[in-house]
Design an enzyme around this catalytic site. Structure first.
Site, short mmCIF file in Angstrom:
data_model
loop_
_atom_site.label_atom_id
_atom_site.label_comp_id
_atom_site.label_asym_id
_atom_site.label_seq_id
_atom_site.Cartn_x
_atom_site.Cartn_y
_atom_site.Cartn_z
CD GLU A 1 -55.68 12.59 16.10
OE1 GLU A 1 -55.92 13.48 16.95
OE2 GLU A 1 -55.23 12.83 14.98
CG ASN B 1 -55.34 19.16 11.19
OD1 ASN B 1 -56.16 18.30 10.86
ND2 ASN B 1 -54.46 18.97 12.15
N GLY C 1 -60.39 14.97 14.57
CA GLY C 1 -60.90 16.32 14.80
C GLY C 1 -60.89 16.67 16.27
CB SER C 2 -62.85 19.17 18.12
OG SER C 2 -64.20 18.77 17.90
CB CYS D 1 -53.62 16.15 16.28
SG CYS D 1 -52.86 15.04 15.09
CE LYS E 1 -70.78 15.99 7.36
NZ LYS E 1 -69.68 17.00 7.43
CB ALA E 2 -67.34 16.38 2.12
CG HIS E 3 -63.74 19.23 7.40
ND1 HIS E 3 -63.98 20.58 7.58
CD2 HIS E 3 -63.39 18.75 8.62
CE1 HIS E 3 -63.79 20.89 8.85
NE2 HIS E 3 -63.42 19.80 9.50
#
Length: 505
Positions: free
Chosen positions: A265, A159, A241-242, A302, A184-186
């Site tokens: 987070e 996001n 992230g999740s 978040c 690490k690329a999203h």
């Protein structure tokens, strides 16, 4: 600048694997012309080994050199111009105006860390001098300072494709501390990631730093992230992230032969306590502002206020009705990915199916329209899963018959990133026990404001007790985030010439 879709390791691009994936236009779901190669195990290992090699030098460069590096990254990000913003907008559906502000925040974070480390006070130096005459035993000379821990793995957030991504706060904090970064690329915005990564690589070259100071790996599968976290030379992990993703990485990290910290987070529902004065005297104004916070960025924050806490009767229902009316005027916006959109719609359906839940807005069918529902405090305690985060523009109100019932409900809440109190100062006394409970549950508590919008400040805490994060003692926003990537070392009875320069007399 062309997007190549390869790994960025040791200052060069490479792709030795055969697995590929494409980036997607968020608004249409169609694939872009960019293809990205999944990182192989050999490439992951090479990136980490490059970071290990770089740490021998980068971990010892002066604060001034690291500050120059961070400022150079900020300049290189700016030099990418509209191409970065347009690429990010295509991949995420976030508008150019929002992304322009986020780019400014990204640059400000880098510059803030540069200023923070320049004078050396961040090292938290403690000098406890010797006393050879002390009885019954002489006192040794003890000197303590913070040192970088080594190569760090950083995972970007879906996001915030700039401010919580390649050159975002986690990367800035790690580089400021002296730790090389393997990023690490999203997979939801890989082209945006690659553009930002090339900016950092140019800064590495311009500042004549080791090529392994920064690397970036592409990957859509869990394998890439898992291999990175379990690599024996990675010393810490930063993730936004999740809950599912963060907990999986945490579990992998603690099962290693050498467990390492994971600063994950993972989001929260961010309870908002609405005191009686709001429903009585300030209903219209607060309803409008709260609706704006719930739907900001299509609710994909978040810190989205996903839980409202109230007590009372008709006035409470009148406030919720007005809030529902405000939400109904806000048009659905494109969400980051089709997966996130579908998960949001499914999450709302699951909420509405719970016994005791009463919807105040229409349920989203094929688009992410805002949603508001309410449930009694008694039913919420019986069905706690109804309060789980639904990532998107929604909020669940918990209505109690009294402040005592609301207090009992608050005690049942798990850890959160934020809590908010809306009301008048004259009411604080009666609500003090409830506010004290909320304070124990969160990393940031807000009075007469809204949780969306996180100031980048030395005093900011963007974290909270589990399950909001995996380490409530840390923050992922603000300059104190640097201490996730350092550790204290004590030097005892060292000759002056062997001490680090910062500890010498």
């Amino acid at each position: 600048m062309d997007v190549i879709g390869k790994q960025l390791i040791r200052g060069s691009q490479r792709a030795t694997g055969k697995e590929t994936f494409a980036s997607v236009h968020a608004a249409t779901g169609s694939e872009t012309q960019h293809t990205f190669y999944e990182a192989t195990d050999e490439e992951i290992n090479d990136a980490v080994e490059a970071a290990v090699d770089a740490f021998e030098t980068y971990g010892k460069v002066t604060h001034a050199e690291r500050a120059k590096f961070l400022r150079t990254i900020a300049k290189e990000i700016e030099q990418l111009g509209d191409m970065l913003l347009e690429t990010a907008s295509s991949e995420t559906g976030l508008g150019l105006e929002r992304l322009r502000g986020e780019r400014g925040r990204t640059m400000n974070q880098l510059n803030a860390f540069a200023s923070f480390i320049e004078d050396g006070s961040w090292l938290r130096i403690i000098i406890d001098r010797a006393d050879p005459e002390r009885k019954p035993l002489p006192k040794p000379d003890l000197r303590q300072m913070q040192v970088p821990i080594g190569p760090v793995a950083v995972f970007g957030a879906s996001n915030f494709p700039l401010a919580f991504s390649v050159a975002g706060g986690d990367t800035a904090a790690a580089l400021a501390s002296g730790c090389p970064v393997v990023f690490k690329a999203h997979p939801a915005h890989p082209a945006t990631c690659e553009l930002a990564a090339t900016a950092i690589m140019r800064a590495v070259e311009k500042c004549e730093l080791p090529a392994g100071t920064f690397s970036m790996l592409h990957g859509r599968s869990n394998r890439v992230g898992g291999a990175l976290v379990t690599h024996p030379h990675i010393k810490a992990v930063a993730f936004t992230g999740s809950f599912r993703g963060g907990k999986a990485l945490f579990d992998q990290a603690v099962r290693r032969p050498e467990p390492i910290p994971v600063y994950a987070e993972m989001g929260s529902v961010n309870p908002v306590l609405i005191l009686p004065s709001v429903a009585k005297r300030n209903r219209t104004n607060v309803a409008k502002q709260l609706a704006g916070s719930i739907t900001l960025g299509s609710g994909q924050f978040c810190t989205n206020p996903g839980l409202l806490m109230m007590s009372g009767g008709d006035e409470t229902q009148d406030f919720l009705s007005e809030l529902a009316t405000e939400l109904a005027t806000i048009q659905p916006a494109t969400m980051l990915t089709s997966t996130i959109c579908n998960s949001y719609i499914e999450g709302i359906k699951n909420q509405r199916a719970v016994e005791g839940v009463k919807s105040l807005t229409d349920g989203p069918s094929s688009n992410p329209s805002p949603h508001l529902a309410w449930i009694s405090a008694a039913d919420a305690v019986t069905h706690p899963h109804v309060l789980e985060e639904v990532f998107g523009p929604s909020s669940m109100a918990v209505v109690a018959s009294s402040m005592d019932e609301l207090l009992a409900f608050a005690k049942s809440l798990p850890g959160q990133l934020t809590a908010t109190v809306l009301g008048e100062e004259s009411e604080i006394g009666e609500a003090a026990p409830l506010i004290d409970v909320l304070r124990q549950k969160v990393g940031r508590i807000i009075f007469n404001g809204y949780p969306t919008g996180v100031e980048v400040s030395p005093a900011m805490v963007h974290g909270g007790p589990y399950p909001a994060t995996t380490d409530a003692r840390s923050t992922s926003v603000g300059t104190t985030a640097i201490y996730r990537f350092t550790r204290p070392v004590c030097f005892q009875n060292f000759p002056q010439q062997l001490l680090p320069a910062e500890l010498r007399d």
